[in-house]
Design an enzyme around this catalytic site. Structure first.
Site, PDB file in Angstrom:
ATOM      1  N   SER A   1      25.826-134.362  65.576  1.00  0.00           N
ATOM      2  CA  SER A   1      26.148-133.524  64.626  1.00  0.00           C
ATOM      3  C   SER A   1      26.502-133.134  63.385  1.00  0.00           C
ATOM      4  O   SER A   1      28.071-133.831  63.885  1.00  0.00           O
ATOM      5  CB  SER A   1      25.773-131.607  65.981  1.00  0.00           C
ATOM      6  OG  SER A   1      25.996-131.183  64.510  1.00  0.00           O
TER       7      SER A   1
ATOM      8  N   TYR B   1      29.703-126.756  71.016  1.00  0.00           N
ATOM      9  CA  TYR B   1      28.738-127.108  70.556  1.00  0.00           C
ATOM     10  C   TYR B   1      29.822-128.738  69.816  1.00  0.00           C
ATOM     11  O   TYR B   1      28.823-129.875  70.368  1.00  0.00           O
ATOM     12  CB  TYR B   1      27.913-126.795  69.632  1.00  0.00           C
ATOM     13  CG  TYR B   1      27.122-127.350  69.208  1.00  0.00           C
ATOM     14  CD1 TYR B   1      25.540-128.274  70.220  1.00  0.00           C
ATOM     15  CD2 TYR B   1      26.582-128.112  67.978  1.00  0.00           C
ATOM     16  CE1 TYR B   1      24.680-128.606  69.455  1.00  0.00           C
ATOM     17  CE2 TYR B   1      25.834-128.599  67.504  1.00  0.00           C
ATOM     18  CZ  TYR B   1      24.828-128.684  68.235  1.00  0.00           C
ATOM     19  OH  TYR B   1      23.528-129.387  67.410  1.00  0.00           O
TER      20      TYR B   1
HETATM   21  P1  NAP Z   1      15.376-127.616  69.475  1.00  0.00           P
HETATM   22  O1  NAP Z   1      14.192-127.329  69.281  1.00  0.00           O
HETATM   23  O2  NAP Z   1      15.685-126.487  70.271  1.00  0.00           O
HETATM   24  O3  NAP Z   1      14.615-128.170  70.610  1.00  0.00           O
HETATM   25  C1  NAP Z   1      16.043-128.915  72.207  1.00  0.00           C
HETATM   26  C2  NAP Z   1      14.460-130.327  73.077  1.00  0.00           C
HETATM   27  O4  NAP Z   1      15.539-130.213  73.670  1.00  0.00           O
HETATM   28  C3  NAP Z   1      13.397-129.422  73.439  1.00  0.00           C
HETATM   29  O5  NAP Z   1      11.933-130.459  74.037  1.00  0.00           O
HETATM   30  C4  NAP Z   1      13.189-129.021  75.302  1.00  0.00           C
HETATM   31  O6  NAP Z   1      12.824-128.880  75.835  1.00  0.00           O
HETATM   32  C5  NAP Z   1      15.251-130.190  75.642  1.00  0.00           C
HETATM   33  N1  NAP Z   1      15.774-130.233  75.857  1.00  0.00           N
HETATM   34  C6  NAP Z   1      17.113-129.231  76.115  1.00  0.00           C
HETATM   35  N2  NAP Z   1      17.334-129.136  77.800  1.00  0.00           N
HETATM   36  C7  NAP Z   1      16.898-130.349  77.845  1.00  0.00           C
HETATM   37  C8  NAP Z   1      17.724-130.392  79.029  1.00  0.00           C
HETATM   38  N3  NAP Z   1      18.028-130.601  80.101  1.00  0.00           N
HETATM   39  N4  NAP Z   1      16.886-132.108  79.543  1.00  0.00           N
HETATM   40  C9  NAP Z   1      15.167-132.094  78.639  1.00  0.00           C
HETATM   41  N5  NAP Z   1      15.065-131.505  77.721  1.00  0.00           N
HETATM   42  C10 NAP Z   1      16.233-130.455  77.598  1.00  0.00           C
HETATM   43  O7  NAP Z   1      16.513-128.835  69.165  1.00  0.00           O
HETATM   44  P2  NAP Z   1      16.636-129.673  67.623  1.00  0.00           P
HETATM   45  O8  NAP Z   1      16.938-128.592  66.945  1.00  0.00           O
HETATM   46  O9  NAP Z   1      15.360-130.265  67.734  1.00  0.00           O
HETATM   47  O10 NAP Z   1      18.094-130.933  67.890  1.00  0.00           O
HETATM   48  C11 NAP Z   1      17.484-131.615  68.696  1.00  0.00           C
HETATM   49  C12 NAP Z   1      18.888-132.028  69.427  1.00  0.00           C
HETATM   50  O11 NAP Z   1      19.172-132.154  67.345  1.00  0.00           O
HETATM   51  C13 NAP Z   1      20.200-131.454  69.653  1.00  0.00           C
HETATM   52  O12 NAP Z   1      20.459-132.563  70.810  1.00  0.00           O
HETATM   53  C14 NAP Z   1      20.643-131.007  69.024  1.00  0.00           C
HETATM   54  O13 NAP Z   1      21.926-130.990  68.884  1.00  0.00           O
HETATM   55  C15 NAP Z   1      20.678-132.036  67.517  1.00  0.00           C
HETATM   56  N6  NAP Z   1      20.797-131.400  66.088  1.00  0.00           N
HETATM   57  C16 NAP Z   1      19.906-130.354  65.840  1.00  0.00           C
HETATM   58  C17 NAP Z   1      20.628-129.930  64.448  1.00  0.00           C
HETATM   59  C18 NAP Z   1      19.304-128.827  63.757  1.00  0.00           C
HETATM   60  O14 NAP Z   1      19.727-128.327  63.177  1.00  0.00           O
HETATM   61  N7  NAP Z   1      18.240-128.058  64.624  1.00  0.00           N
HETATM   62  C19 NAP Z   1      21.447-130.007  63.258  1.00  0.00           C
HETATM   63  C20 NAP Z   1      22.172-131.415  64.164  1.00  0.00           C
HETATM   64  C21 NAP Z   1      22.137-131.734  65.677  1.00  0.00           C
HETATM   65  P3  NAP Z   1      12.014-127.902  76.149  1.00  0.00           P
HETATM   66  O15 NAP Z   1      10.732-127.565  75.289  1.00  0.00           O
HETATM   67  O16 NAP Z   1      11.266-128.134  77.527  1.00  0.00           O
HETATM   68  O17 NAP Z   1      13.090-126.570  76.423  1.00  0.00           O
END
Ligand code: NAP
Length: 263
Positions: A158, A171
């Site tokens: 992140s 986080y």
């Molecule tokens: P999201 O929309 O909440 O999606 C999270 C995904 O991770 C879902 O497919 C969920 O599966 C899966 N997941 C959660 N816990 C899991 C586990 N224990 N084992 C396997 N799968 C799991 O999140 P996102 O925004 O796409 O984030 C993706 C990545 O980018 C993360 O690592 C996050 O920290 C990083 N990130 C996000 C942002 C942002 O602003 N969105 C910014 C920086 C970094 P289910 O659908 O089955 O729950």
């Protein structure tokens, strides 16, 4: 020397990729983008089986008539036996070694607590999925990805690591550990042809970003963005895809921040 992607219209043709957390959010769009570049995909999730199925169906519709190019596998990245099952399933589904791991699975505490108010339970959950999950997936990948070219490990960090903010203590720490690990992993993989890098997005419009935020909080992120908007998963996917191709061979052990200049 690596060949350029422009020399080959499908630079990932028939490579096998696992994208954890690809039922929703950034992982979903990354998986579809890798498939458009020719990869065969394992769509991983923990609870959203319907959404994972939709992603697989969308990918399979890209190549009508072919054998399935995408399968779904339920596995919790924080559980070593389930991570092993995920990799076993990928090898079996496509009768191939695995080329690419993208670990997008992650969690964020939507209460945005100060460190003083963070419960041990929430701290442990954050580190369990984000840090332990990245470690387990990276470890399995280091032992099982194809050697000799095309092996790619891409972990999701992140931009908060570079621009820390109150309310994101556990986080951000959980992601900083991943950035520290990826550089060492890249060095340890010397001679295998496997590269290991992090992608560190800024604010991206997904469920994770919106959960627990008021309209005013969201607007503040937009106002602070040099491009006056939130990032979309489509802004992140091409960077991940580049790291997945042969063209990225010389990028190794790095963290690429993808945030429009936010941090
Ligand atoms: P999201 O929309 O909440 O999606 C999270 C995904 O991770 C879902 O497919 C969920 O599966 C899966 N997941 C959660 N816990 C899991 C586990 N224990 N084992 C396997 N799968 C799991 O999140 P996102 O925004 O796409 O984030 C993706 C990545 O980018 C993360 O690592 C996050 O920290 C990083 N990130 C996000 C942002 C942002 O602003 N969105 C910014 C920086 C970094 P289910 O659908 O089955 O729950």
């Amino acid at each position: 020397m690596a060949s350029t992607t422009s020399a080959n219209p499908l630079p990932l043709k028939d490579r096998v990729a696992i994208v954890t957390g690809s039922s929703r959010g950034i992982g979903r769009v990354v998986a579809i983008h890798l498939a458009e570049l020719g990869a065969k995909l394992v769509i991983n999730y923990t609870s959203s089986s319907d959404q994972a199925d939709l992603v697989a169906t969308q990918i399979n519709s890209l190549y009508p008539g072919d054998a399935p190019r995408a399968v779904t596998v339920k596995a919790d990245v924080s559980d070593p036996s389930q991570v092993k099952f995920l990799f076993d399933s990928a090898e079996q589904a496509f009768s191939s070694t695995i080329h690419i791991l993208v670990n997008s699975a992650g969690v964020l505490d939507p209460k945005y607590p100060k460190i003083a108010d963070t419960s041990l339970e929430d701290f442990d959950r954050t580190f369990s999925v984000n840090t332990r999950g990245s470690f387990l997936c990276a470890k399995e990948a280091a032992n099982r990805l194809k050697h000799g070219g095309g092996g790619r490990i891409i972990l999701m960090s992140s931009s908060l690591v570079a621009a820390p903010m109150p309310g994101f203590g556990a986080y951000t720490a959980s992601k900083a550990a991943i950035e520290a690990m990826v550089n060492i992993l890249a060095k340890e993989l010397k001679g295998t042809g496997i590269t290991a890098n992090c992608v560190a997005p800024g604010p991206i419009a997904t469920d994770m970003f919106f959960t627990g935020k008021t309209k005013e909080m969201v607007q503040k992120y937009i106002d602070e963005s040099p491009h006056n908007r939130l990032g979309q998963s489509e802004d992140v996917a091409p960077v991940v895809s580049f790291l997945a191709t042969d063209a990225s061979e010389w990028v190794n052990g790095q963290t690429i921040r993808v945030n429009a200049g936010y941090a």
